[in-house]
Design a protein around this motif. Structure first.
Motif, PDB file in Angstrom:
ATOM      1  N   THR A   1      -7.970   4.722  -0.047  1.00 65.39           N
ATOM      2  CA  THR A   1      -6.941   5.360  -0.865  1.00 65.39           C
ATOM      3  C   THR A   1      -7.600   6.193  -1.946  1.00 65.39           C
ATOM      4  OG1 THR A   1      -6.748   3.551  -2.446  1.00 65.39           O
ATOM      5  CG2 THR A   1      -5.362   3.430  -0.493  1.00 65.39           C
TER       6      THR A   1
ATOM      7  N   ILE B   1       0.840  -1.184   0.000  1.00 61.08           N
ATOM      8  CA  ILE B   1       0.000   0.000   0.000  1.00 61.08           C
ATOM      9  C   ILE B   1       0.884   1.246   0.000  1.00 61.08           C
ATOM     10  CG2 ILE B   1      -1.751   1.309   1.272  1.00 61.08           C
ATOM     11  CD1 ILE B   1      -2.788  -1.368   0.336  1.00 61.08           C
TER      12      ILE B   1
ATOM     13  N   VAL C   1      -3.247   7.190   0.995  1.00 63.29           N
ATOM     14  CA  VAL C   1      -4.296   6.821   1.946  1.00 63.29           C
ATOM     15  C   VAL C   1      -4.862   8.099   2.561  1.00 63.29           C
ATOM     16  CG1 VAL C   1      -4.792   5.645   4.126  1.00 63.29           C
ATOM     17  CG2 VAL C   1      -3.328   4.554   2.419  1.00 63.29           C
TER      18      VAL C   1
END
Length: 62
Positions: free
Chosen positions: A35, A14, A19
């Motif tokens: 996100t 990620i 985010v």
């Protein structure tokens, strides 16, 4: 900053710079991450096994 987290299919990476927020799933240790992609203007909701506290600790370590 990229973090290696885990969902039901195994490890995922990620980009935490994308985010917008994350929070604990009520009654569980899991976390929901949202996100945002500025290029397409879309958002994606992800559910990972790590707790928000675990994620914060990973961020501080980087």
């Amino acid at each position: 900053m990229w973090l290696k987290l885990h969902d039901n299919n195994g490890p995922i990476f990620i980009n935490m710079d994308n985010v917008t927020h994350f929070q604990r799933v009520e009654g569980q240790r899991r976390t929901t991450l949202v996100t945002f992609s500025p290029n397409g203007g879309t958002s994606v909701m992800l559910h990972v096994h790590e707790s928000p506290d675990d994620i914060m600790e990973m961020l501080w370590e980087e």
